[in-house]
Design an enzyme around this catalytic site. Structure first.
Site, short mmCIF file in Angstrom:
data_model
loop_
_atom_site.label_atom_id
_atom_site.label_comp_id
_atom_site.label_asym_id
_atom_site.label_seq_id
_atom_site.Cartn_x
_atom_site.Cartn_y
_atom_site.Cartn_z
N VAL A 62 -33.31 -101.88 -16.38
CA VAL A 62 -33.85 -102.93 -15.52
C VAL A 62 -35.25 -103.31 -15.98
O VAL A 62 -36.02 -102.48 -16.46
CB VAL A 62 -33.87 -102.46 -14.04
N CYS A 63 -35.56 -104.61 -15.86
CA CYS A 63 -36.91 -105.11 -16.10
C CYS A 63 -37.17 -106.16 -15.03
O CYS A 63 -36.54 -106.14 -13.98
CB CYS A 63 -37.06 -105.68 -17.52
N ARG A 64 -38.08 -107.06 -15.28
CA ARG A 64 -38.40 -108.06 -14.26
C ARG A 64 -37.28 -109.09 -14.09
O ARG A 64 -36.87 -109.39 -12.99
CB ARG A 64 -39.71 -108.77 -14.62
N GLY A 66 -34.43 -109.38 -16.71
CA GLY A 66 -33.22 -109.07 -17.45
C GLY A 66 -33.31 -109.22 -18.95
O GLY A 66 -32.42 -108.79 -19.68
N MET A 90 -35.53 -107.11 -11.50
CA MET A 90 -36.18 -106.88 -10.20
C MET A 90 -36.41 -108.18 -9.43
O MET A 90 -36.54 -108.15 -8.21
CB MET A 90 -37.50 -106.14 -10.40
#
Length: 100
Positions: A62-64, A66, A90
């Site tokens: 996961v990141c901000r 994708g 996120m």
């Protein structure tokens, strides 16, 4: 690379599934909250910290939004890991947060 929606991960968390979540965002982003149980490994640290991971497990990245998690996933897949990218990251996640 497989993907997962935020709705799917929230359902798995609600079912108390044993998940291996890696958050590849930077430290200042992680301070805003992480998916419960996630491990923080910034994208730039993935190559040097890959030996901390277990190739018999599947990891949800996961990141901000994708994109960075997809890059981490491409690298980890090339090293023999099974990974899933969280679609929308996120920004799309509206479940419970954990603060570290």
């Amino acid at each position: 690379m497989k993907t997962m929606t935020t709705e799917e991960i929230i359902n798995l968390l609600d079912a108390n599934e044993d998940l291996n979540v890696i958050d590849v965002r930077e430290a200042d982003e992680v301070e805003q909250g992480m998916i419960p149980g996630a491990v923080h490994i910034p994208l730039g640290s993935i190559p040097e910290r890959a030996d901390e991971l277990d190739k018999t497990k599947e990891y949800i990245l996961v990141c901000r939004g994708g994109v960075r998690s997809a890059k981490a996933g491409e690298y980890l897949e090339s090293q023999g890991f099974e990974v899933i990218n969280l679609e929308g990251g996120m920004m799309a996640y509206d479940g419970e947060l954990e603060f570290k």
